[in-house]
Design a protein around this motif. Structure first.
Motif, mmCIF file in Angstrom:
data_model
loop_
_atom_site.group_PDB
_atom_site.id
_atom_site.type_symbol
_atom_site.label_atom_id
_atom_site.label_comp_id
_atom_site.label_asym_id
_atom_site.label_seq_id
_atom_site.Cartn_x
_atom_site.Cartn_y
_atom_site.Cartn_z
ATOM 1 N N GLY A 1 6.826 14.444 24.712
ATOM 2 C CA GLY A 1 6.752 15.586 23.801
ATOM 3 C C GLY A 1 6.460 16.889 24.526
ATOM 4 O O GLY A 1 6.893 17.967 24.107
ATOM 5 N N HIS B 1 -0.869 21.698 20.002
ATOM 6 C CA HIS B 1 -1.080 20.791 21.140
ATOM 7 C C HIS B 1 -1.081 21.600 22.438
ATOM 8 O O HIS B 1 -0.354 22.576 22.579
ATOM 9 C CB HIS B 1 0.048 19.755 21.176
ATOM 10 C CG HIS B 1 -0.192 18.667 22.173
ATOM 11 N ND1 HIS B 1 0.351 18.680 23.440
ATOM 12 C CD2 HIS B 1 -0.941 17.533 22.094
ATOM 13 C CE1 HIS B 1 -0.036 17.599 24.095
ATOM 14 N NE2 HIS B 1 -0.811 16.881 23.299
ATOM 15 N N SER C 1 0.240 21.158 25.124
ATOM 16 C CA SER C 1 1.526 21.226 25.844
ATOM 17 C C SER C 1 2.197 22.589 25.633
ATOM 18 O O SER C 1 3.009 23.021 26.452
ATOM 19 C CB SER C 1 2.457 20.113 25.375
ATOM 20 O OG SER C 1 2.646 20.183 23.983
ATOM 21 N N GLY D 1 2.129 17.257 11.774
ATOM 22 C CA GLY D 1 1.295 16.156 12.255
ATOM 23 C C GLY D 1 0.486 16.620 13.449
ATOM 24 O O GLY D 1 0.834 16.321 14.602
ATOM 25 N N THR E 1 -2.205 16.872 16.312
ATOM 26 C CA THR E 1 -2.724 15.779 17.135
ATOM 27 C C THR E 1 -4.098 15.310 16.654
ATOM 28 O O THR E 1 -4.355 14.113 16.570
ATOM 29 C CB THR E 1 -2.837 16.252 18.605
ATOM 30 O OG1 THR E 1 -1.662 16.995 18.898
ATOM 31 C CG2 THR E 1 -2.998 15.097 19.549
ATOM 32 N N ASP F 1 6.771 21.428 15.838
ATOM 33 C CA ASP F 1 6.293 20.361 16.706
ATOM 34 C C ASP F 1 6.002 19.148 15.820
ATOM 35 O O ASP F 1 4.911 19.009 15.263
ATOM 36 C CB ASP F 1 5.040 20.808 17.468
ATOM 37 C CG ASP F 1 4.580 19.737 18.444
ATOM 38 O OD1 ASP F 1 5.138 18.624 18.413
ATOM 39 O OD2 ASP F 1 3.663 20.014 19.239
ATOM 40 N N LYS G 1 5.887 7.606 19.801
ATOM 41 C CA LYS G 1 4.840 7.676 18.777
ATOM 42 C C LYS G 1 5.333 6.879 17.557
ATOM 43 O O LYS G 1 5.329 5.664 17.623
ATOM 44 C CB LYS G 1 4.521 9.147 18.462
ATOM 45 C CG LYS G 1 3.858 9.858 19.671
ATOM 46 C CD LYS G 1 3.311 11.213 19.311
ATOM 47 C CE LYS G 1 2.373 11.760 20.364
ATOM 48 N NZ LYS G 1 2.999 12.335 21.552
HETATM 49 C C1 LIG Z 1 1.709 17.375 18.055
HETATM 50 C C2 LIG Z 1 1.959 16.964 19.480
HETATM 51 N N1 LIG Z 1 2.804 17.680 20.229
HETATM 52 C C3 LIG Z 1 3.060 17.364 21.504
HETATM 53 C C4 LIG Z 1 2.454 16.296 22.111
HETATM 54 C C5 LIG Z 1 2.735 15.974 23.550
HETATM 55 O O1 LIG Z 1 3.397 14.757 23.636
HETATM 56 P P1 LIG Z 1 3.374 13.870 24.960
HETATM 57 O O2 LIG Z 1 2.005 13.335 25.114
HETATM 58 O O3 LIG Z 1 4.411 12.841 24.648
HETATM 59 O O4 LIG Z 1 3.767 14.749 26.088
HETATM 60 C C6 LIG Z 1 1.553 15.515 21.362
HETATM 61 C C7 LIG Z 1 0.856 14.377 21.979
HETATM 62 O O5 LIG Z 1 -0.026 13.784 21.452
HETATM 63 C C8 LIG Z 1 1.305 15.864 20.020
HETATM 64 O O6 LIG Z 1 0.449 15.162 19.261
#
Ligand SMILES: Cc1ncc(COP(=O)(O)O)c(C=O)c1O
Length: 550
Positions: free
Chosen positions: A182, A233, A235, A290, A292, A317, A349
């Motif tokens: 993700g 998140h 990221s 959703g 995290t 996301d 997931k």
């Molecule tokens: C809402 C959301 N976006 C992005 C990510 C990042 O995903 P990944 O851990 O597969 O890189 C997550 C991971 O938990 C997430 O919950």
């Protein structure tokens, strides 16, 4: 303790062309075939024994002790073990110290049990070893990937049949792409949006070619921002860092009492940028489907409308919540996702794929053109080479796992899992409210919820107390819940996770909360009750002392 060298080989093993050819060639006779099948059995059923026995991280052996067993930094010159020894060693000595994420009592993270067939499907991708970077190393698998991308695109955007007929196998367009996870899916979305915002013009060759500084100068821009709620998140920050946008330019907007983005704060922030910051560009607004930590879904319909009005890239996301679209009963929770410009969904997931698989989808089949790369020896102009429009180069044919899983499960099969997660989480929330010593912190919208242990006696003191007393109890509760989570994890019978929210009697206070993610179909109300019973017991037997401390 780990048992080392449990197979002292009788005969020293050697690396020579004879043994090497045996490793590379197909099994030469029935005996060799039988041996290989035995190895696969060992993997499937040997590991199952482990899965039956252990839950979560057990503290029988500490991480420190474990680490002491893994300090050999030399590669041996000669072979040390046969395959059978390696497999047995892994099953007997390593797997028991892994985390049994498949246990129905493991409800702390977004990683859970897999349908059994996923292991078979993953084995097929390893056995065929296709590389979808280019058609020359994947052929039908690249074409199959385009088909799966179109299926999930249709699930999100529901365009007309004619749209999918045109694009499903079009060599010059892409409805999305597979990524490793993700994080890279989010990065790809912002990469495309960034390049789209600073396209080539009057002697400027575009931000991808000339870099951020030249782009900002050409377009008289000081900075770009990404707007997302505080629940975004991390990221997204990583992506901003990599793309030269800067972590500080991911603006974390307030959330309402339901942990969803505060729309008023978003509107005001956009207006402020438009009216007073002419040199700031909004790269994207992110809606979370959703979150995290809380599983909450932002009001996607309203976000879509705000983005349409101001012509801002709308990214959703849905790494976690995306597969909810397969549930007839609950797909409405994601209403508005169909208006997104880009959408992230993770396969590992709620598609229950093995680690790891990310995907990003674009409404506009030309959007990935902004990040297309070509080379002379592969990814040539006009080819089906998927590496043209993908952050990764070499990549496994993960789409075959998803495609086959969709065939095996159907949307109805996946819907059973989604519905179970949501409905069990709702039941759990009610159970928490029924018990006097707990407090529900976030009501589950999907299948994630937050709560904390809040002993009834402390609740009364909290309600009657002045501000100072409230803060004292608040800090005490944080300590209780932190300790509770650690003790339960160490006991190794069940696992819930822990996070911190900005919440409490004062504005900047932090609240320690317990977090539960319900995705394992075997996690039943009975099991969740036992997890709460265990927490009550740990509190009574091991923590109550903390209650007295000021
Ligand atoms: C809402 C959301 N976006 C992005 C990510 C990042 O995903 P990944 O851990 O597969 O890189 C997550 C991971 O938990 C997430 O919950």
């Amino acid at each position: 303790m780990l048992r080392k060298d449990s197979f002292p080989s009788k005969k020293p093993l050697v690396a020579n062309w004879e043994t090497l050819s045996k490793v590379f060639l197909q099994p030469e006779n029935e005996e060799a075939k039988t041996t290989l099948i035995k190895y696969m059995e060992q993997i499937l059923f040997g590991l199952h024994e482990f899965l039956k026995k252990h839950v979560g991280i057990t503290e029988e052996i500490s991480l420190k002790e474990l680490a002491e067993n893994f300090t050999d930094t030399h590669i041996h010159r000669t072979p040390q073990k046969k395959l059978t020894e390696v497999i047995t060693d892994l099953i007997q000595n390593v797997a028991p110290h892994a985390v049994n994420v498949a246990s129905p009592y493991f409800v702390g993270h977004m990683t859970s049990a897999l349908p059994f067939f996923m292991v078979h499907l993953k084995t097929i991708t390893a056995a065929l070893n296709q590389n979808v970077v280019k058609i020359e190393t994947s052929k039908v698998f690249s074409i199959l990937e385009k088909q799966v991308l179109a299926k999930i695109h249709r699930l999100i955007f529901s365009f007309e049949d004619s749209f999918y007929k045109t694009h499903v196998q079009h060599t010059d367009t892409a409805l999305g792409c597979f990524t490793e996870n993700g994080t890279l899916a989010n990065l790809t979305a912002f990469w495309a949006s960034r390049n789209h915002l600073f396209p080539p013009c009057n002697g400027f060759d575009g931000i991808g070619t000339e870099g951020v500084h030249a782009a900002y100068q050409t377009y008289s821009v000081d900075r770009c921002v990404i707007l997302v709620s505080r629940r975004g998140h991390y990221s997204i920050k990583k992506a901003a860092g990599v793309l030269g946008i800067g972590n500080n330019n991911v603006i974390a907007l307030d959330v309402d009492s339901n942990q969803r983005i505060d729309l008023e704060h978003l509107r005001k922030t956009i207006q402020d940028i438009l009216n007073h910051q002419p040199k700031t560009r909004i790269l994207a607004v992110v809606g979370i489907a959703g979150a995290t930590e809380t599983g909450t879904v932002d009001p996607l319909m309203q976000l879509a409308e705000i983005c349409r009005l101001h012509r801002i890239h709308f990214h959703v996301d849905a790494a976690w919540g995306g597969p909810t679209l397969m549930s007839e009963k609950y797909r409405h929770l994601l209403d508005g996702i169909q208006y997104a410009d880009s959408v992230t969904i993770d396969g590992h997931k709620q598609f229950y794929m093995p680690m790891s698989c990310g995907m990003v989808y674009f409404k506009d089949p030309h959007a990935l053109e902004d990040v297309a790369y070509h080379a002379n020896y592969i990814v040539r102009q006009g080819s089906v080479d998927l590496g043209i429009r993908s952050l990764s180069g070499s990549r496994e044919a993960n789409s075959v796992v998803l495609s086959s899983a969709l065939d095996i499960m159907g949307t109805e099969g996946y819907a059973l899992l989604i519905d179970h997660g949501i409905e069990t989480a709702r039941w759990f929330a009610e159970e928490i409210e029924r018990r006097g010593d707990f407090e529900l912190v976030s009501r589950p919208e999907l299948n994630i919820l937050l709560y904390r242990l809040f002993p009834a006696a402390l609740k009364i003191a909290y309600d009657c107390g002045n501000q100072e007393e409230k803060r004292r109890i608040h800090h005490q509760l944080n300590a209780i819940n932190q300790r509770l989570q650690r003790l339960q994890r160490e006991a190794g019978k069940s696992f819930v996770s822990r996070t911190t929210l900005q919440k409490g009697p004062m504005e900047k206070d932090e609240m320690v909360v317990l977090r539960v993610v319900i995705m394992n179909p075997m996690t039943s109300p009975g099991i969740l009750s036992k997890i709460l019973d265990e927490q009550e017991l740990i509190y009574r037997e091991k923590i109550t002392g903390l209650n007295q401390a000021p």
